[in-house]
Scaffold this motif. Structure first.
Motif, PDB file in Angstrom:
ATOM      1  N   ALA A  10       0.858  -1.186   0.000  1.00 53.90           N
ATOM      2  CA  ALA A  10       0.000   0.000   0.000  1.00 53.90           C
ATOM      3  C   ALA A  10       0.893   1.234   0.000  1.00 53.90           C
ATOM      4  N   ALA A  11       0.306   2.364  -0.294  1.00 52.29           N
ATOM      5  CA  ALA A  11       1.053   3.622  -0.271  1.00 52.29           C
ATOM      6  C   ALA A  11       1.641   3.839   1.115  1.00 52.29           C
ATOM      7  N   GLY A  12       2.895   4.213   1.160  1.00 50.95           N
ATOM      8  CA  GLY A  12       3.559   4.453   2.430  1.00 50.95           C
ATOM      9  C   GLY A  12       3.055   5.715   3.103  1.00 50.95           C
ATOM     10  N   ALA A  13       3.182   5.758   4.413  1.00 48.85           N
ATOM     11  CA  ALA A  13       2.808   6.947   5.169  1.00 48.85           C
ATOM     12  C   ALA A  13       3.762   8.081   4.784  1.00 48.85           C
ATOM     13  N   VAL A  14       3.213   9.250   4.549  1.00 51.44           N
ATOM     14  CA  VAL A  14       4.029  10.393   4.141  1.00 51.44           C
ATOM     15  C   VAL A  14       4.022  11.490   5.211  1.00 51.44           C
ATOM     16  N   ASP A  38       4.182   2.579  -5.238  1.00 53.57           N
ATOM     17  CA  ASP A  38       5.405   3.125  -5.826  1.00 53.57           C
ATOM     18  C   ASP A  38       5.499   4.644  -5.691  1.00 53.57           C
ATOM     19  N   GLY A  39       4.481   5.260  -5.092  1.00 57.35           N
ATOM     20  CA  GLY A  39       4.500   6.696  -4.876  1.00 57.35           C
ATOM     21  C   GLY A  39       3.897   7.528  -5.985  1.00 57.35           C
ATOM     22  N   GLU A  40       3.231   6.881  -6.955  1.00 60.17           N
ATOM     23  CA  GLU A  40       2.586   7.631  -8.038  1.00 60.17           C
ATOM     24  C   GLU A  40       1.240   8.169  -7.568  1.00 60.17           C
ATOM     25  N   LEU A  41       1.067   9.461  -7.640  1.00 61.59           N
ATOM     26  CA  LEU A  41      -0.178  10.116  -7.256  1.00 61.59           C
ATOM     27  C   LEU A  41      -1.120  10.126  -8.452  1.00 61.59           C
ATOM     28  N   LEU A  42      -2.329   9.603  -8.257  1.00 57.33           N
ATOM     29  CA  LEU A  42      -3.305   9.490  -9.348  1.00 57.33           C
ATOM     30  C   LEU A  42      -4.332  10.615  -9.288  1.00 57.33           C
ATOM     31  N   ASP A  43      -3.913  11.803  -8.889  1.00 53.60           N
ATOM     32  CA  ASP A  43      -4.828  12.923  -8.709  1.00 53.60           C
ATOM     33  C   ASP A  43      -5.459  13.409 -10.010  1.00 53.60           C
ATOM     34  N   ASP A  44      -4.861  13.097 -11.147  1.00 51.69           N
ATOM     35  CA  ASP A  44      -5.428  13.509 -12.435  1.00 51.69           C
ATOM     36  C   ASP A  44      -6.388  12.471 -13.022  1.00 51.69           C
ATOM     37  N   ASP A  46      -9.826   9.916 -12.993  1.00 49.88           N
ATOM     38  CA  ASP A  46     -11.215  10.140 -12.599  1.00 49.88           C
ATOM     39  C   ASP A  46     -11.498   9.496 -11.238  1.00 49.88           C
ATOM     40  N   ILE A  47     -12.633   9.821 -10.682  1.00 55.80           N
ATOM     41  CA  ILE A  47     -13.000   9.370  -9.329  1.00 55.80           C
ATOM     42  C   ILE A  47     -13.053   7.844  -9.240  1.00 55.80           C
ATOM     43  N   GLU A  48     -13.429   7.178 -10.322  1.00 59.45           N
ATOM     44  CA  GLU A  48     -13.502   5.717 -10.292  1.00 59.45           C
ATOM     45  C   GLU A  48     -12.107   5.111 -10.122  1.00 59.45           C
ATOM     46  N   ILE A  49     -11.139   5.576 -10.883  1.00 59.22           N
ATOM     47  CA  ILE A  49      -9.770   5.070 -10.787  1.00 59.22           C
ATOM     48  C   ILE A  49      -9.186   5.394  -9.423  1.00 59.22           C
ATOM     49  N   GLN A  50      -9.439   6.598  -8.942  1.00 61.63           N
ATOM     50  CA  GLN A  50      -8.938   6.965  -7.617  1.00 61.63           C
ATOM     51  C   GLN A  50      -9.535   6.070  -6.532  1.00 61.63           C
ATOM     52  N   THR A  51     -10.825   5.801  -6.614  1.00 58.99           N
ATOM     53  CA  THR A  51     -11.482   4.952  -5.616  1.00 58.99           C
ATOM     54  C   THR A  51     -10.915   3.530  -5.658  1.00 58.99           C
ATOM     55  N   GLU A  52     -10.659   3.011  -6.846  1.00 56.37           N
ATOM     56  CA  GLU A  52     -10.062   1.674  -6.959  1.00 56.37           C
ATOM     57  C   GLU A  52      -8.689   1.629  -6.285  1.00 56.37           C
ATOM     58  N   GLN A 107     -18.408  15.776   2.169  1.00 60.73           N
ATOM     59  CA  GLN A 107     -17.557  16.611   1.332  1.00 60.73           C
ATOM     60  C   GLN A 107     -16.585  17.321   2.255  1.00 60.73           C
ATOM     61  N   ALA A 108     -15.303  17.173   1.958  1.00 59.87           N
ATOM     62  CA  ALA A 108     -14.257  17.801   2.765  1.00 59.87           C
ATOM     63  C   ALA A 108     -13.829  19.106   2.105  1.00 59.87           C
ATOM     64  N   GLY A 109     -13.330  20.019   2.912  1.00 57.42           N
ATOM     65  CA  GLY A 109     -12.881  21.301   2.387  1.00 57.42           C
ATOM     66  C   GLY A 109     -11.685  21.181   1.462  1.00 57.42           C
ATOM     67  N   GLY A 110     -10.884  20.177   1.647  1.00 55.70           N
ATOM     68  CA  GLY A 110      -9.713  19.938   0.823  1.00 55.70           C
ATOM     69  C   GLY A 110      -9.082  18.624   1.243  1.00 55.70           C
ATOM     70  N   LEU A 111      -8.621  17.859   0.290  1.00 55.13           N
ATOM     71  CA  LEU A 111      -8.007  16.562   0.585  1.00 55.13           C
ATOM     72  C   LEU A 111      -6.523  16.606   0.287  1.00 55.13           C
ATOM     73  N   PRO A 112      -5.739  15.727   0.906  1.00 58.36           N
ATOM     74  CA  PRO A 112      -4.289  15.740   0.686  1.00 58.36           C
ATOM     75  C   PRO A 112      -3.923  15.593  -0.794  1.00 58.36           C
ATOM     76  N   ALA A 113      -2.924  16.326  -1.201  1.00 57.06           N
ATOM     77  CA  ALA A 113      -2.331  16.220  -2.544  1.00 57.06           C
ATOM     78  C   ALA A 113      -3.322  16.488  -3.676  1.00 57.06           C
ATOM     79  N   GLY A 114      -4.441  17.119  -3.370  1.00 56.40           N
ATOM     80  CA  GLY A 114      -5.398  17.463  -4.412  1.00 56.40           C
ATOM     81  C   GLY A 114      -6.197  16.308  -4.964  1.00 56.40           C
TER      82      GLY A 114
END
Length: 126
Positions: A10-14, A38-44, A46-52, A107-114
């Protein structure tokens, strides 16, 4: 007695937190975002890929502690935009059968790393 749960699957604690912590009966996961092991941020993506990716991370942490998604008692979903709820929920629902856990979604005001979604879990390990 507290035990820290950590896995390379899983993604390591940052920051100053652990992927999970347990007392042997309950596991509390940190909020997971769309960050690969591996540390790749999937912020770009869609919501489905991010949720997976979030569920990939959660599953790895839960399995490292000796549980499965079937053992999840409660999840909290944080969304950058509540209008993404239905699309997130469709992916979310695919991970559970007839007995999904309790859940809150806000809904949060802002989430980590966008990112668009963050999910945390409370899991029974008994």
């Amino acid at each position: 007695m507290k035990e820290i749960i950590s896995t390379d699957e899983a993604a390591g604690a940052v920051g100053a937190y652990s992927q999970g912590a347990t007392n042997g009966e309950l596991l509390f996961t940190a909020g997971q975002i769309a960050l690969t092991p591996d540390g790749e941020l999937l912020d770009d993506e869609d919501i489905e890929i991010q949720t997976e990716q979030v569920f990939d991370n959660l599953t790895a942490i839960i399995e490292e502690a000796g549980g499965t998604l079937d053992d999840v008692l409660k999840m909290t979903v944080f969304l950058a935009d509540i209008d993404d709820f239905d699309r997130m929920n469709e992916v979310y629902g695919s991970y559970f059968d007839d007995e999904p856990p309790a859940r809150s979604a806000v809904q949060a005001g802002g989430l980590p790393a966008g990112v668009d979604v963050e999910i945390e879990a409370i899991v029974s390990l008994e």
